[in-house]
Design an enzyme around this catalytic site. Sequence first.
Site, PDB file in Angstrom:
ATOM      1  N   CYS B 104     -66.799   5.465 -46.287  1.00  0.00           N
ATOM      2  CA  CYS B 104     -66.816   4.991 -47.654  1.00  0.00           C
ATOM      3  C   CYS B 104     -67.246   3.306 -47.543  1.00  0.00           C
ATOM      4  O   CYS B 104     -68.486   2.953 -47.499  1.00  0.00           O
ATOM      5  CB  CYS B 104     -65.720   4.793 -47.157  1.00  0.00           C
ATOM      6  SG  CYS B 104     -65.312   4.656 -49.492  1.00  0.00           S
ATOM      7  N   ARG B 141     -65.428   6.998 -61.208  1.00  0.00           N
ATOM      8  CA  ARG B 141     -65.141   6.818 -59.798  1.00  0.00           C
ATOM      9  C   ARG B 141     -65.248   7.917 -59.465  1.00  0.00           C
ATOM     10  O   ARG B 141     -65.392   9.398 -60.013  1.00  0.00           O
ATOM     11  CB  ARG B 141     -63.830   6.442 -59.306  1.00  0.00           C
ATOM     12  CG  ARG B 141     -63.411   5.816 -58.888  1.00  0.00           C
ATOM     13  CD  ARG B 141     -62.016   4.722 -58.456  1.00  0.00           C
ATOM     14  NE  ARG B 141     -62.394   3.934 -57.445  1.00  0.00           N
ATOM     15  CZ  ARG B 141     -62.832   3.556 -56.432  1.00  0.00           C
ATOM     16  NH1 ARG B 141     -63.403   2.726 -56.524  1.00  0.00           N
ATOM     17  NH2 ARG B 141     -62.715   3.401 -55.076  1.00  0.00           N
ATOM     18  N   HIS B 206     -62.864  10.470 -46.324  1.00  0.00           N
ATOM     19  CA  HIS B 206     -62.007  10.004 -45.923  1.00  0.00           C
ATOM     20  C   HIS B 206     -61.430  11.702 -45.353  1.00  0.00           C
ATOM     21  O   HIS B 206     -61.770  13.098 -45.599  1.00  0.00           O
ATOM     22  CB  HIS B 206     -60.447   9.838 -46.116  1.00  0.00           C
ATOM     23  CG  HIS B 206     -61.137   8.520 -47.550  1.00  0.00           C
ATOM     24  ND1 HIS B 206     -61.217   7.495 -46.819  1.00  0.00           N
ATOM     25  CD2 HIS B 206     -62.280   7.748 -48.160  1.00  0.00           C
ATOM     26  CE1 HIS B 206     -62.354   6.061 -47.701  1.00  0.00           C
ATOM     27  NE2 HIS B 206     -62.061   6.748 -48.388  1.00  0.00           N
TER      28      HIS B 206
END
Lengths: 472, 269
Positions: B104, B141, B206
């Site tokens: 990330c 996002r 993640h």
Amino acid sequence: MGTTSVRERAAVLAGRAAGAAARTLRLGGGTALPGLVAARIAPDLVERLAAGLRAGTVTVTGTNGKTTTAHLLSAIARHAGMEVVANRSGSNLERGVIATFVESKTPSAGEAGVAERRLGVLEIDEAAWPSLASRLRPRVAVFLNLFRDQLDRYGEVDSVAEGWRAGLRALASGAGSGATLVLNADDPSVAQLAEAWPHRVLAFGVDDPRVALPAPEHAADARFCVCGARFAYDAVHVAHVGRWRCTRCGRARPARDVAALAVETAGEGARARVAVGGREVELALPLAGLYSVYNALAAVAAASALGVAPSSIAEALAHATPAFGRQETFDLDGRRVRVLLAKNPAGLNEVVRTLETAGPPLRLLALLNDGIQDGRDVSWIYDADVERLAPLAPTLVCSGDRADDLALRFALAGVEPAVVERDVERALDRALEATPAGARLEVVPTYTAMLRVREVLARRSGRRPYWAGERS
Amino acid sequence: MTMRGGAGGLAGGALRVVSLYGDVMNVYADRGNVIAVGARARERGVAVEVQRVGIGDPLPEDADLVLIGGGQDREQRRIAEDLAARGPALQRWVDDGVAMLAVCGGFQLFGRWYRDTSGVELPGAGVFDVTTVAPGPGWPRCIGDVLATSTLADVGEVVGFENHGGRTYLGPSARPFARVTFGHGNNGEDGTEGALRRRAVGTYLHGSLLPKNVALLDHLLAGALSHRDGREVSLPALPAPYAARAHAAAAEVARRRAPAFARDARPAS
């Protein structure tokens, strides 16, 4: 409110009808629908209904402890003779707040003085606080803490704090400037809100050196001051909460108006000697853990801001009960079942600490769901220090929609699950089988898993469902 | 954490793991990757030494595996300069065959540069030939479950959760770590996920990623052991039942509720 408009009354009645219909049709508790319906009919309902709370409104926000704090404050306020209008667990967005108002009893003309004693005690979602506060114009605004939580929903921790500051600046310059802020002195991201508030502030904190952790936990979030330097800690109490100071600009934990001087967290409840309003009172809480002491301190500070006497506060807390799903206990087949909600790393760490304090043997049913209200991203379980449970060698049952993720997390922490069972009711049965008569089963669920497991526990122990229970 | 025992595990001493900025780039639980490396190495009888390197701390002389996670925007700005200064050392390491996992925000800063919304370019460490652009206002996002297929043959299906604003584009010398089936991936446009350079893997995933993607975990461990021993090391199969079930559960969730990749990460018009 002297002049109730026809539109407002229509909105309230339509909302109540929607809530009743939702419950009749068994669409859950019907806690949000009345608000949705009523807001459609009268968009300024929040302002109008808040104005009808003559004793004012207290808002309670923060990542963890909103429900418990509002619940304890409601108990204190009722004991002091106030008529409390409180929202029910989890209904803490705009529609939930309106639903609370819509469904609350409107004082009739015959009840002299009741209107003057009506106090709103509202837990407010941390992201919804800025817009709701400008409409509610609270008399007291309580800020508990700020931890990482549901990043897929709230965005980053910093943006929540920025929203609070902007909301406070707007209130401070407008008609909301009469409010008292109640701030957690020990959480730097909360304590620093005082800089955005030129009016009255009451700070609460824990001053007992025995509660200190050896070092900040991994899940600590506020590591840097607004000036950019790193915080130093003389003591860490929870995550990044403790006796903090900035190494560069001199900002530091402010003086405490309400302080826990001595805290005992061993056993099922907690005790604290608390300095408030120039006096010291002994608090006996029906809740375990240091985090419960923080919630109680926030409630004490808010009650103090409302003018409730310290002795009255202590009396009310001695008779308080746990809030919905927050350390509630149920008796089932001679076994004690305790439900400890844990929905983010800081919350789970505090639950782990409470279980550590209780000591072995530990029978544990842990439940992980990934609904919108839980956070769809289940990564957060890796930020909690579940390794600390390994020395207790618990008998562990993992359940919920993501039971397999939870089982993997515990296995990596050196705690092999005895059972992995997604179905909540079957998992509860297996966990109860592993709990001898007379012993205690600890149930640690995320939010929606708590709703589910509590429903089963309530049914089996003969307790009423949440929407029929007392408010908050 | 130092562990020993098992056949061949100590051939070259303990496996040297560097965890970069673990106290700052930690908000999305990438700590799970460090936990998984330690646990898997222990199962395989490999001793591991984890060295945590923070802002201003010197890098050790050498390493076999480097891990970095994601952080908030403010935290990324805080480490960007410090990390960029380590760029030449990290590039030397990657060319020398050190295994790496950058997730990330860490992946973005391991690229060439990151351009923020005001057009300012933060220099990256240059490990991956990728660039990242913060999209203008109105662009959502990229958040949600991801199911992807790795371009690494021994890794296969990958599951995770992405949560990023920046859009990352591969340069001419980069190859993607995976192709997205469900989710957004690097930029919501080209279907790529992450990037590779030698034994280094960059990704947006993640989950935590390594605990439930054991094939990737073993791939990185094998790479790290190969660097330590100076020869190609392949690891024998070793079942991971909890990880396999968590992987299957996450894949099922992604199939059920993540959008099939459809270039959908654009502003609402």
